[in-house]
Each structure stands twice: as C-alpha cells, then as structure tokens.
Design an enzyme around this catalytic site. Structure first.
Site, short mmCIF file in Angstrom:
data_model
loop_
_atom_site.label_atom_id
_atom_site.label_comp_id
_atom_site.label_asym_id
_atom_site.label_seq_id
_atom_site.Cartn_x
_atom_site.Cartn_y
_atom_site.Cartn_z
N GLU A 1 0.82 -1.21 0.00
CA GLU A 1 0.00 0.00 0.00
C GLU A 1 0.85 1.26 0.00
O GLU A 1 0.50 2.26 -0.63
CB GLU A 1 -0.94 0.02 1.22
N ASP B 1 -0.57 -4.93 3.26
CA ASP B 1 -1.10 -3.72 3.88
C ASP B 1 -0.44 -3.62 5.25
O ASP B 1 -0.78 -4.39 6.17
CB ASP B 1 -2.62 -3.78 4.01
N ASP C 1 -3.77 -2.03 8.16
CA ASP C 1 -5.12 -1.91 7.63
C ASP C 1 -5.99 -1.35 8.76
O ASP C 1 -6.16 -2.00 9.79
CB ASP C 1 -5.66 -3.26 7.17
N THR D 1 -5.61 2.39 9.32
CA THR D 1 -4.65 3.40 9.76
C THR D 1 -5.30 4.48 10.62
O THR D 1 -4.72 4.93 11.61
CB THR D 1 -3.94 4.04 8.56
N ASP E 1 -6.03 -4.41 0.59
CA ASP E 1 -7.09 -4.42 1.60
C ASP E 1 -7.77 -5.77 1.71
O ASP E 1 -8.21 -6.16 2.79
CB ASP E 1 -8.17 -3.38 1.25
#
Length: 277
Positions: free
Chosen positions: A82, A98, A101, A103, A226
């Site tokens: 990401e 990620d 995931d 944040t 995601d």
C-alpha cells in the site's frame, strides 16, 4: 496418483508451507513493532486520495520491516504494498501487503487495526495472514486447507433465516462524492437488515465473516492489499466472495457472506448501486 503428480503436489505443499511461515513471522514482527512502538505523539506523515486518507510514519516503518524480512528469505519474489512497495520479481510469487489496515483507527488509538499479508502464485492468492495484535488474534489460510484464528479452525456463520436478521459490516471511502453515494446505500439497506457495523479495517471485517462474527461484509473502493488476505480467509472458512454478479471481488465492489446470504445480498447491492459513486 502418478509419481510425477505426487511430486508436484508435495512441492506445492512445501512451497505453501514456506510462504505461510514467512507471512506469519513477518506479520508477527510488524504487529509487535506497531503495538509496542507506537509513539505517543503519532501524527500524519502524508495523505493520499484526500486530506483524511492518511499515512503515518508507522505505516512506512511496518512496510519496510515486512518487505525487508520477506526479501531476505525470498529474494526473487515480487511485492505490491500500500505504501509504495512494488516489484515484479522472477519467482511467480508476489506478496500483497497492507502494513496497517485501519490506519485511522491506529492513529486515534482504536484497537481495530491489522497487518495484512497475502502471497499470490501466478496471480492467485494462495496464502493469507491477517494479524490483529490488539485482539490477540492472527487469522490465516492456505488455499484448500481451511481457515484458522490462531490455531483454531473457523467457519462462517450459517445464513440467518431472513435478511432482516443479518448483521452486516461495511466501510466508507475517503472522497466526499463516494461517501455520499455509500450513505444512500446504507440509508436504503439499513431498514432491511438487523444492523450494520463499521469497524474501520476491511481485513478484520473479512476475517469476522470467516469467524462468524458478521453475517456479511460489503464495501466499494477496496484495493488489492485491503482484501487479498482477508478474502482468502473468508473463502477458506466456507464463505463466498465476489463483486457485482459474475465478477470477482475488486475495487468496484467486494462482498463476503455465507453462500445462501451471498445469493440474497449480491443482487440487492447491485440494484442499490453499491458498486458506483
């Protein structure tokens, strides 16, 4: 089974075992870093699609740790992360990462965040690990081997007898136009179901479907990092995943649910326009 097929199967099993071990260790190390190393004054390091789509210094540190660890052990593999990790690799294996995931949850000190790591072989996700340190849980799956939370096998919740008894999870994008469209879908859908939860981590929501904590989860706007690991875990727990009718889960729409509930929700979400802004 011919000897050659037995050999191929054994090699595949050994590869998947290795990928799982690497993913579990990388996720564990990143989770410890994020849990124990979070600065008290953590702030936003950068923004992406909008001013509220944030990156923290810990996102960057986590991705660096994960790619460095995996790269040492499997130097020929590719990456898609990401926060910018991108390389093709030469082995046929690509890691989809990620580093945090959820944040915004992490930034605010909320516990619903995770490290998500998936391994693709020739474009198919074959290993998925989602580590949720504040829950004390790590979810994992290998293609064809079922899904687990820590070391316990998990299974999706049986479909409720009526849609009105289904507990759904969802999420919202960071662009104002998308949020407005998603709010309209929720406005229409909410009276038809038991309730709708918004946890803030797609990876955890998908694992909650796998564990039977949600009946279903849907969202527009997810990226490969995601959903890659969580969607495999949900499928290996017996759930179905997809997007619009006849399409795979994607940025356009992701849906995960038990098979019977999936068949009810997919056309409904399509009709409500959950796949467009």
């Amino acid at each position: 089974m011919p000897d050659s097929l037995q050999t191929d199967a054994a090699q595949t099993d050994a590869l998947y075992d290795e990928l799982l071990d690497v993913a579990l260790e990388a996720a564990h190390r990143a989770g410890v870093l994020l849990r124990d190393g979070r600065p008290a004054d953590l702030g936003v390091a950068a923004t992406k699609s909008s001013p509220i789509d944030v990156v923290t210094e810990m996102d960057l540190a986590s991705e660096k740790l994960i790619t460095g660890f995996i790269g040492e052990r499997r130097p020929d593999d590719g990456f898609l992360g990401e926060e910018g990790a991108s390389s093709a690799g030469t082995s046929g294996i690509r890691w989809v990462i990620d580093p945090i995931d959820g944040t915004v949850n992490y930034l605010y000190g909320l516990p619903s965040w995770a490290v998500s790591i998936a391994a693709e072989q020739d474009g198919e996700v074959v290993v998925g690990v989602v580590a949720a340190p504040m829950r004390g849980e790590t979810y994992r799956a290998v293609l064809g081997r079922g899904a687990f939370s820590n070391d316990e096998p998990v299974r999706h919740r049986p479909a409720p007898p009526e849609l009105s008894q289904a507990l759904l999870g969802t999420g919202f994008g960071y662009l104002a136009e998308r949020r407005a469209a998603q709010a309209e879908v929720v406005r229409t859908l909410l009276p038809q179901v038991r309730d709708i939860r918004r946890g803030g981590s797609a990876a955890i929501d998908l694992c909650d479907v796998a564990c039977g904590r949600l009946d279903a989860y849907y969202e527009r706007g997810l990226n490969p990092w995601d959903l890659a690991a969580g969607a495999l875990i949900a499928r290996e727990a017996g759930a179905l995943t997809g997007g619009r009718p006849g399409r795979s889960a994607s940025h356009e729409l992701t849906l995960a649910a038990s098979p019977a509930l999936f068949e009810q929700l997919q056309p409904l979400l399509d009709e409500l326009g959950a796949w467009h802004d």
